[in-house]
Enzyme design. Structure first.
Site, short mmCIF file in Angstrom:
data_model
loop_
_atom_site.label_atom_id
_atom_site.label_comp_id
_atom_site.label_asym_id
_atom_site.label_seq_id
_atom_site.Cartn_x
_atom_site.Cartn_y
_atom_site.Cartn_z
N PRO A 1 0.84 -1.21 0.00
CA PRO A 1 0.00 0.00 0.00
C PRO A 1 0.87 1.25 0.00
CG PRO A 1 -0.73 -1.57 1.68
CD PRO A 1 0.61 -2.02 1.20
N TYR B 1 13.00 13.60 20.61
CA TYR B 1 13.20 13.59 19.16
C TYR B 1 14.60 14.14 18.88
CZ TYR B 1 11.55 14.08 14.29
OH TYR B 1 11.36 13.97 12.94
N ARG C 1 16.91 19.20 5.59
CA ARG C 1 17.65 17.95 5.36
C ARG C 1 18.10 17.84 3.92
NH1 ARG C 1 14.18 12.77 4.69
NH2 ARG C 1 13.71 14.09 2.91
N GLY D 1 3.93 8.60 0.42
CA GLY D 1 5.33 8.29 0.15
C GLY D 1 6.30 8.97 1.08
N LEU E 1 -1.31 -6.50 7.29
CA LEU E 1 -2.59 -7.18 7.52
C LEU E 1 -3.63 -6.86 6.46
CD1 LEU E 1 -2.92 -6.70 11.39
CD2 LEU E 1 -2.10 -8.70 10.14
N GLY E 2 -3.28 -6.05 5.47
CA GLY E 2 -4.22 -5.70 4.42
C GLY E 2 -4.10 -4.23 4.05
N THR F 1 1.45 3.45 10.36
CA THR F 1 2.73 3.62 11.04
C THR F 1 2.60 4.08 12.49
OG1 THR F 1 2.93 5.86 10.13
CG2 THR F 1 4.00 4.09 8.93
N GLY G 1 0.67 5.64 0.28
CA GLY G 1 -0.13 6.83 0.53
C GLY G 1 0.54 8.05 -0.04
#
Length: 566
Positions: free
Chosen positions: A148, A487, A426, A152, A284-285, A230, A150
């Site tokens: 899948p 972070y 970055r 990216g 899972l799908g 995620t 989305g």
């Protein structure tokens, strides 16, 4: 930052917007330092890079890439075309490259150097759940791999096909499923298609006076389905919760039908299947629809800036705020290194503003502050006028108790405007031969200072090992009653072995997380990047249970195989 003239500057494939293949965001948007007089001196001091002398690299030439040929059989492509239409089944090299990687530093180094071991063989753009179901059935019948896709934006290696995958790889792009389908005003629930990008779904909700309140760093270029897959967190998770708190219902397409989790306030129906799907990274799908908790747009919203004498004072204040009756939308405090970076990326102050800043620094010095240890904090408040005012009053009292000082809304407004721009910095460094990347963790309040120190020590040893001058900085980004997220950003100038050097530093930081009592990731996911530390994080039996789940739910290994666990 410069803005594109229109959204058509985004690359388009299958009538779905995508980021540029070689970097973050869209053409025409980038970081510039010429109007930030402190930035070049800061970078030179931090990592030894002279921005006035180094020339940025040329934009990568797509024609020089060697893209592996698609192995999708014509008959399989014909079947897919019959489901979604021929125009929504694409095998051209550019589309396949865009869907090969996410946007981690590792991904960008590889794509810019032409390192593409395995690309998807075909990109499919279904228009609705029924088409997703038919594509999944056809792919599983053909024993193809389904990944899948989305926005990216993933940086954990969750999107790339395994290099030795011999089966046909289908990148199933949800970009055409971007609508808010229904809002239940009584329950404060919204049904939203999983391919909706952050700005698009918020615009649709805002039109009716609602917000989801979820704003990750990747918000501009990531999707609802990706956030769920995620286990994402947002900048306002202190108030609205992480995505796991926001998700109330799900539809997940699998071979044989859709897994459906109804949106109920709470349920005692065995182990939570909803929780299994959240963070599953496509194993899972295919997530096609999510029912989320939404909130009325707040009457008042503001982000205020504070300074603390040092990180210990800042963390102590954040802990007391988390344990109190206060409910801010944002609680963020940068360590001294990141505070220096934030000040260096500010535009030059002039006139009265410059005088006021100089006066503030002089005042803090008179109070005995070491300005090299000073920490910048942002705290946000949302709600009704009286409520927000009361919340700020309570926070101000706690801040003063911990020897902090408020400096108003100006810096907070600037942070709010620029909060999604960090990935462009970055790319700016990468264009000049330098690494700038992130790792994040979470731990209990009792261990945060130890984690912070351990990461700095581990990173410094790694910089010494690779023989490079390095820089580490950190902020506390999300608060919970029991702890918080730290972070970290790390940077250095590449030598002769960019990915080898990067791995040395990244591994050191990740190992420091688990050794000091933190988790391997708070919100970026596992993918391939963090999988080596999973057993240390959740125990061998935890990995065994997870492997058993994936094996039983997908015995053919068709759904994004080898991510999280092999």
């Amino acid at each position: 930052m410069t803005e594109p003239t229109s959204r058509t500057d985004a690359m388009r494939t299958g009538d779905v917007k995508h980021m540029k293949w070689w970097g973050w965001g869209v053409e025409g948007v980038g970081f510039h330092h010429e109007d930030k007089p402190g930035f070049a001196p800061f970078v030179q001091k931090a990592v030894g890079l002279d921005l006035w002398r180094v020339e940025p690299t040329e934009r990568p030439d797509f024609s020089e890439l060697k893209v592996p040929a698609s192995t999708a059989p014509e008959e399989f492509l014909t079947v897919l075309s019959g489901i979604v239409g021929a125009g929504n089944v694409v095998v051209d090299d550019l589309s396949r490259v865009v869907h090969t990687y996410g946007k981690s530093l590792r991904d960008l180094v590889r794509i810019r150097s032409g390192e593409i071991a395995r690309s998807p063989d075909v990109i499919v753009y279904p228009a609705d759940e029924a088409e997703v179901q038919s594509v999944v059935e056809a792919a599983v019948e053909a024993d193809a791999v389904i990944i899948p896709f989305g926005g990216g934006s993933n940086i954990a290696g969750s999107l790339e096909p395994h290099p030795d995958e011999s089966r046909v790889v289908v990148s199933l792009d949800l970009g055409r499923l971007g609508r808010v389908l229904e809002i239940d005003a009584d329950a404060g629930l919204a049904r939203i298609q999983a391919g909706a990008l952050g700005p698009d779904l918020e615009a649709q909700l805002n039109r009716d006076g609602w917000t989801m309140g979820h704003f990750p760093d990747s918000f501009t270029h990531s999707t609802l389905g990706g956030w769920v897959a995620t286990r994402s967190s947002g900048m306002q998770s202190d108030k609205y919760g992480d995505i796991a708190d926001i998700v109330k219902g799900l539809r997940v397409v699998r071979a044989g039908g859709a897994l459906v989790i109804r949106a109920v306030p709470s349920a005692s129906t065995g182990p939570s299947v909803r929780e299994m799907v959240v963070g599953s990274e496509g194993r899972l799908g295919v997530i096609t629809e999510v029912t989320v908790q939404v909130h009325r747009l707040p009457e008042r919203r503001g982000i205020y800036a504070y300074f603390f004498k040092n990180l210990d004072h800042g963390l102590a204040a954040m802990q007391e705020i988390a344990e109190s009756d206060v409910s801010p939308s944002v609680t963020r405090v940068s360590d001294a290194h990141e505070t220096g970076f934030s000040l260096a990326t500010s535009k030059e102050s002039k006139g009265i503003q410059k005088m006021a800043q100089a006066g503030l620094m002089a005042y803090l010095k008179r109070r005995g502050w070491d300005l090299d240890e000073m920490c910048l904090s942002f705290i946000g408040f949302e709600g009704g006028e009286a409520y927000a005012k009361r919340q700020k009053s309570l926070v101000d009292r706690i801040v003063r108790k911990h020897h902090g000082i408020g400096v108003g809304k100006g810096p907070g407004a600037l942070y709010d405007q620029k909060k999604f721009d960090t990935p462009y910095i970055r790319d700016f460094l990468l264009d000049r031969g330098a690494a700038g990347d992130v790792s994040e963790t979470a731990g209990p309040w009792s261990k945060l200072r130890g984690i912070h120190a351990a990461v700095y020590e581990a990173a410094d040893r790694a910089y010494e090992e690779i023989g490079r001058k390095g820089w580490t900085m950190s902020h506390m980004s999300h608060s919970y009653h029991s702890g918080a997220c730290l972070y970290f950003t790390f940077a250095f100038v590449f030598g002769d072995d960019p990915l080898g050097e990067y791995d040395t530093v990244k591994r050191a930081i990740q190992q420091a997380f688990v050794d000091a009592g933190g988790t391997i990731s708070h919100h970026h996911g596992v993918g391939l990047e963090h999988a080596p530390w999973l057993e240390e994080d959740i125990s061998p039996q935890g990995v065994a249970v997870m492997s058993g789940l994936f094996g039983a739910a997908d015995p053919g290994g068709n759904f994004n195989p080898r991510k999280i666990v092999v």
